[in-house]
Design a protein around this motif. Sequence first.
Motif, PDB file in Angstrom:
ATOM      1  N   GLU A 212       0.813  -1.213   0.000  1.00  0.00           N
ATOM      2  CA  GLU A 212       0.000   0.000   0.000  1.00  0.00           C
ATOM      3  C   GLU A 212       0.849   1.267   0.000  1.00  0.00           C
ATOM      4  OE1 GLU A 212      -2.838   0.144   3.140  1.00  0.00           O
ATOM      5  OE2 GLU A 212      -3.620  -1.858   2.746  1.00  0.00           O
ATOM      6  N   LEU A 213       2.015   1.212   0.640  1.00  0.00           N
ATOM      7  CA  LEU A 213       2.809   2.421   0.862  1.00  0.00           C
ATOM      8  C   LEU A 213       3.917   2.632  -0.165  1.00  0.00           C
ATOM      9  CD1 LEU A 213       3.219   2.105   4.737  1.00  0.00           C
ATOM     10  CD2 LEU A 213       1.503   3.421   3.487  1.00  0.00           C
ATOM     11  N   SER A 214       4.134   1.657  -1.039  1.00  0.00           N
ATOM     12  CA  SER A 214       5.321   1.696  -1.895  1.00  0.00           C
ATOM     13  C   SER A 214       5.350   2.911  -2.806  1.00  0.00           C
ATOM     14  CB  SER A 214       5.418   0.407  -2.727  1.00  0.00           C
ATOM     15  OG  SER A 214       4.291   0.267  -3.583  1.00  0.00           O
ATOM     16  N   ASP A 215       4.241   3.241  -3.448  1.00  0.00           N
ATOM     17  CA  ASP A 215       4.254   4.379  -4.362  1.00  0.00           C
ATOM     18  C   ASP A 215       4.583   5.675  -3.630  1.00  0.00           C
ATOM     19  OD1 ASP A 215       3.782   2.940  -6.621  1.00  0.00           O
ATOM     20  OD2 ASP A 215       1.642   3.395  -6.763  1.00  0.00           O
ATOM     21  N   ALA A 216       3.957   5.885  -2.479  1.00  0.00           N
ATOM     22  CA  ALA A 216       4.209   7.111  -1.718  1.00  0.00           C
ATOM     23  C   ALA A 216       5.658   7.192  -1.256  1.00  0.00           C
ATOM     24  CB  ALA A 216       3.269   7.181  -0.518  1.00  0.00           C
ATOM     25  N   LEU A 217       6.246   6.058  -0.899  1.00  0.00           N
ATOM     26  CA  LEU A 217       7.628   6.035  -0.424  1.00  0.00           C
ATOM     27  C   LEU A 217       8.630   6.213  -1.555  1.00  0.00           C
ATOM     28  CD1 LEU A 217       7.431   3.066   2.108  1.00  0.00           C
ATOM     29  CD2 LEU A 217       8.099   5.398   2.694  1.00  0.00           C
ATOM     30  N   LEU A 218       8.331   5.665  -2.730  1.00  0.00           N
ATOM     31  CA  LEU A 218       9.336   5.541  -3.777  1.00  0.00           C
ATOM     32  C   LEU A 218       9.259   6.619  -4.846  1.00  0.00           C
ATOM     33  CD1 LEU A 218       9.132   1.675  -4.307  1.00  0.00           C
ATOM     34  CD2 LEU A 218      10.710   2.935  -2.850  1.00  0.00           C
ATOM     35  N   THR A 219       8.139   7.299  -4.963  1.00  0.00           N
ATOM     36  CA  THR A 219       7.981   8.239  -6.072  1.00  0.00           C
ATOM     37  C   THR A 219       8.079   9.698  -5.654  1.00  0.00           C
ATOM     38  OG1 THR A 219       5.555   8.188  -5.860  1.00  0.00           O
ATOM     39  CG2 THR A 219       6.563   6.583  -7.353  1.00  0.00           C
ATOM     40  N   ASP A 220       8.160   9.982  -4.389  1.00  0.00           N
ATOM     41  CA  ASP A 220       8.260  11.359  -3.916  1.00  0.00           C
ATOM     42  C   ASP A 220       9.633  11.924  -4.288  1.00  0.00           C
ATOM     43  OD1 ASP A 220       8.635  13.707  -2.200  1.00  0.00           O
ATOM     44  OD2 ASP A 220       6.838  13.021  -1.149  1.00  0.00           O
TER      45      ASP A 220
END
Length: 477
Positions: A212-220
């Motif tokens: 669930e958190l991968s996009d928020a962690l990796l794309t910022d």
Amino acid sequence: MSGETKGLFVDGKWVKKQRTYELRAPYDGQLLARISMADADDVKKAISGAQRAFQTMKNLPAYQRSEILFRVVQLLKERKEEMARIVAKEAGKPIRAARGELERTIATYQFAAEEAKRIYGETIPMDAAPGGEGRIGMTWREPLGVVVAITPFNFPFNLVAHKLGPAFAAGNTVVLKPAEQTPLSALVIAEIFQEAGLPDGALQVITGSGRELSDALLTDERVKKITFTGSASVGKLIKQKAGLRKVTLELGSNAALIVEPDVVLDKVIPRCVEGAFSYAGQVCISLQRVYVHETIYEEFCKRFIERAKQLKVGDPLDEDTDISAMIHQREAERIESWVEEAVQSGARIGLGGVRNGSVYSPTVLLDVKRDMAVSCREVFAPVVSIVPYRELQEAIEMVNDSVYGLNIGIYTTNIQHALYAARHIESGAVIVNDIPTFRVDHMPYGGVKESGYGREGIKYAVQEMTELKLVSIKTDF
């Protein structure tokens, strides 16, 4: 501890969420805590806080960063047994192995404290090139900024230390996402860093679903580096999302060992059994494949199995336990199916091959073929294959016939064979006269091929977590 709700650690404060999940012990299913589940907004807040704190961290003198890390060392020493019991409960790691992990964790933070004060640059002889006359050149290293650290379950204190230690030594800030099964160790280390005087916001701990958190962690775009230890499949996804940002990937392995005919088996066998079955084989460099010269193969197998039979399987909090539960029952079921497939394809079970819930017994496989999953994939379980070879070159070819390349070992008394193997084996490290499971925490550690890239080991990780800047001064201006 049972049933208590644990919060996120954001900007130096504990934030409990309404949405939680139950954390249960792998061995007996005991409820250990309810863990807050972060969402994308929580991640954004954590990154924002880490970005603000970076202004403080990058200006913190090296000696102060060092002092904070040394205070962490002291606090860990004082609470070592408490920390070991956390690992034993949430990770199912036998208590003696858990204590060993804490000793390594203490050493890792101590190395980081020392390294904070020796981040050096160099002078460049600018006049070595035409046009460089009358100029001074020098370099120094600067911190990157916000680092996202994603850590696995198997060494929940020490592998976190390998992310946090060098990051703080260099003056970075960190958003830490621990494995879902082992958040308690990450949360308590946040307490320790706060007590040690780390500026608020320099460490953020976000718990919950990695998916669930991968996009928020990796794309910022405010994140300047991602450091990840885990599976190759997830590592590839991270690389795709990271773009031009720095990435360190410590991925999978199926570590191999070559045993030459001139070695003393009484010295070799105990280490091989330890390397194959410590923490139920749930170690990136766990000994998975053993290639033994045909002249000693039968004797090696006999002694190895006899030694493995002495291992005690049981409760991780029992002082006598050598092997306990795997991290999830589904992992024990996975390896059970892999072993069954190998047997159906012609492999023989020399020992073990029995599952009891989440516990899988120490297992030795013989007559294993290269294309079997237990050989060519990462078993990450207490399963080892023993295979004969005729010539050293044949053994090296079998070792290299893998998509992985992290640590490889060779036992030999022939220095020429040792150096030949070191030259021709495709791996990040070749360990001569010990098992590939050997690691000390200041050595460079990392792999080739699908084992990832970049290096850990504090000095080398600091280099990965800093940027080199060149300054040129024209002296006759």
